[in-house]
Scaffold this active site. Sequence first.
Site, PDB file in Angstrom:
ATOM      1  N   SER A 249      42.632  38.278  39.707  1.00 46.40           N
ATOM      2  CA  SER A 249      41.730  37.837  40.759  1.00 46.40           C
ATOM      3  C   SER A 249      41.704  36.321  40.775  1.00 46.40           C
ATOM      4  O   SER A 249      42.356  35.667  39.946  1.00 46.40           O
ATOM      5  CB  SER A 249      40.322  38.373  40.505  1.00 46.40           C
ATOM      6  OG  SER A 249      39.752  37.636  39.436  1.00 46.40           O
ATOM      7  N   LYS A 250      40.934  35.771  41.688  1.00 42.26           N
ATOM      8  CA  LYS A 250      40.864  34.307  41.840  1.00 42.26           C
ATOM      9  C   LYS A 250      40.478  33.617  40.531  1.00 42.26           C
ATOM     10  O   LYS A 250      40.842  32.466  40.300  1.00 42.26           O
ATOM     11  CB  LYS A 250      39.847  33.946  42.921  1.00 42.26           C
ATOM     12  CG  LYS A 250      40.338  34.293  44.310  1.00 42.26           C
ATOM     13  CD  LYS A 250      39.977  33.196  45.311  1.00 42.26           C
ATOM     14  CE  LYS A 250      40.598  33.430  46.664  1.00 42.26           C
ATOM     15  NZ  LYS A 250      39.945  34.511  47.417  1.00 42.26           N
ATOM     16  N   ARG A 251      39.736  34.331  39.709  1.00 47.14           N
ATOM     17  CA  ARG A 251      39.331  33.738  38.430  1.00 47.14           C
ATOM     18  C   ARG A 251      40.543  33.310  37.609  1.00 47.14           C
ATOM     19  O   ARG A 251      40.479  32.440  36.764  1.00 47.14           O
ATOM     20  CB  ARG A 251      38.530  34.748  37.600  1.00 47.14           C
ATOM     21  CG  ARG A 251      37.107  34.942  38.037  1.00 47.14           C
ATOM     22  CD  ARG A 251      36.397  35.924  37.133  1.00 47.14           C
ATOM     23  NE  ARG A 251      37.042  37.242  37.138  1.00 47.14           N
ATOM     24  CZ  ARG A 251      37.624  37.804  36.101  1.00 47.14           C
ATOM     25  NH1 ARG A 251      37.626  37.198  34.938  1.00 47.14           N
ATOM     26  NH2 ARG A 251      38.179  38.996  36.206  1.00 47.14           N
TER      27      ARG A 251
END
Length: 477
Positions: A249-251
Amino acid sequence: MAASSPVRVRFAPSPTGYLHVGGARTALFNWLYARHTGGTFILRIEDTDFERSTQEMVEGILVGMRWLGLDWDEGPFFQSKRMALYQATAKRLVESGNAYYCFCKKELERGESPTKEDASGDFSKHRDPCRALPRDETVRRRASGEAAAVRFLVPEVGSTRFDDAVFGPIEIAHSEIEDFVLLRSDGVPTYHLSVVADDIDMRITHVIRGADHVSNTPKQMLLYQALGAPLPVFAHVPLILGPDKTRLSKRHGATSVIAYKDEGFLPEAFRNYLALLGWSPPDSTKEIMSDEELISLFSLEGISKSNAVFDRTKLEWMNAEYIRALPVEQLTERLLPIVRAAGYDADSDKMQRITPLIRERIKLLRDLLTAADFFFTDELPTYDTALLIPQKGDLAMAKKALERGREVLAHTDFNHQALGQALRTAAKEMGLKPGQMFWPIRVAVTGRTASPPLFETLEVLGKETALKRIGKAMGVV
Ligand code: GLU
């Protein structure tokens, strides 16, 4: 599906977000399978979520696919333009007794079933009340204009079983499947209906998609059966995780394919890397593979059951390998737009001379802007005077080296052999180690202590720029 049918596969993204790494990998596997088998690769945009789908996202998906070189043979088809097919399919299912009108509250259409709260997960005893409505009542209520959704009538008993090409046999009892909605009361199909209607209509032979769709497959199989259509092969590909083993994910950094394009990854390197995320060739020691190799070796059997971990370091390594393998002219062509977009005006002859000097030093195309900006700027950014001091030397030594260096360079032909020889001789005459002579000159002309080879760098910069920069450095020592 008869084994002899020509392969037809599809990539079916929903334009509610950018083309992300996982989607691109699914698209790539479909594309590789189509090209391996001489089949057809179809692009279908699943845009029936009108609130969340946008034209911008559609464009982004197409740009990402084109950048990755995933050319499609048919489409793009837009589900929003195919509503009549879904409505007709729902009607057919009602008429054949495989689906029914449900008049329950509208909110229930998005949730799966009015009896979902049943903790046991056994839907067989708590089917939707509308299931039991007498036919004449349904007809009367519909005729009077009462809104209704269409729900699939899941068989009371038995189970649905399939052999996933990746995960093997999977079986789900019908008692665990709710009477899922096919068509909402506003006439908009749910994903299950539109995906199956389209896959049948487009004669899809292999459904290759993310493992998050495994649990949707039995519902969709029930639809195929109710519609009397042959089943495709289902191949679910494992998820892509970040280094911490949670779903990518963007994390974890950029997930949009376009972000990788903008950072200066080469599409062929990115494609090669993606191909190995969850798939391995029979000889799994090989990692750098051309398109031809990927296409000829790709098989559904090579897809792994275990989730793949996205490893940015390995991707960068692979990109650097591809950069180094590109012929100078081609690499130059890829670098020029980046230099120009950064506001420098570089001509391709000059760039052609810079490329061989930096190609061992960059992992991403954009690294050029940090590794070699001094070739393009007129003025170097200010640097600390202390940088000019060579090892085991002092400012006075730097000053002497610069003075002498400038004199020598002023009278030397600007080709790297002559420059090297002249500077070495000068160092010797001054009793300096070659490095002590070269260091301050390097810093003066590049503004940094590490640069591409000094003599070649001087040659590309040219006499005028080199002398000007050395002169400027002398002014501060
Ligand atoms: N539109 C669905 C998605 O983006 C497609 C799923 C499928 O391939 O069946 O997840």
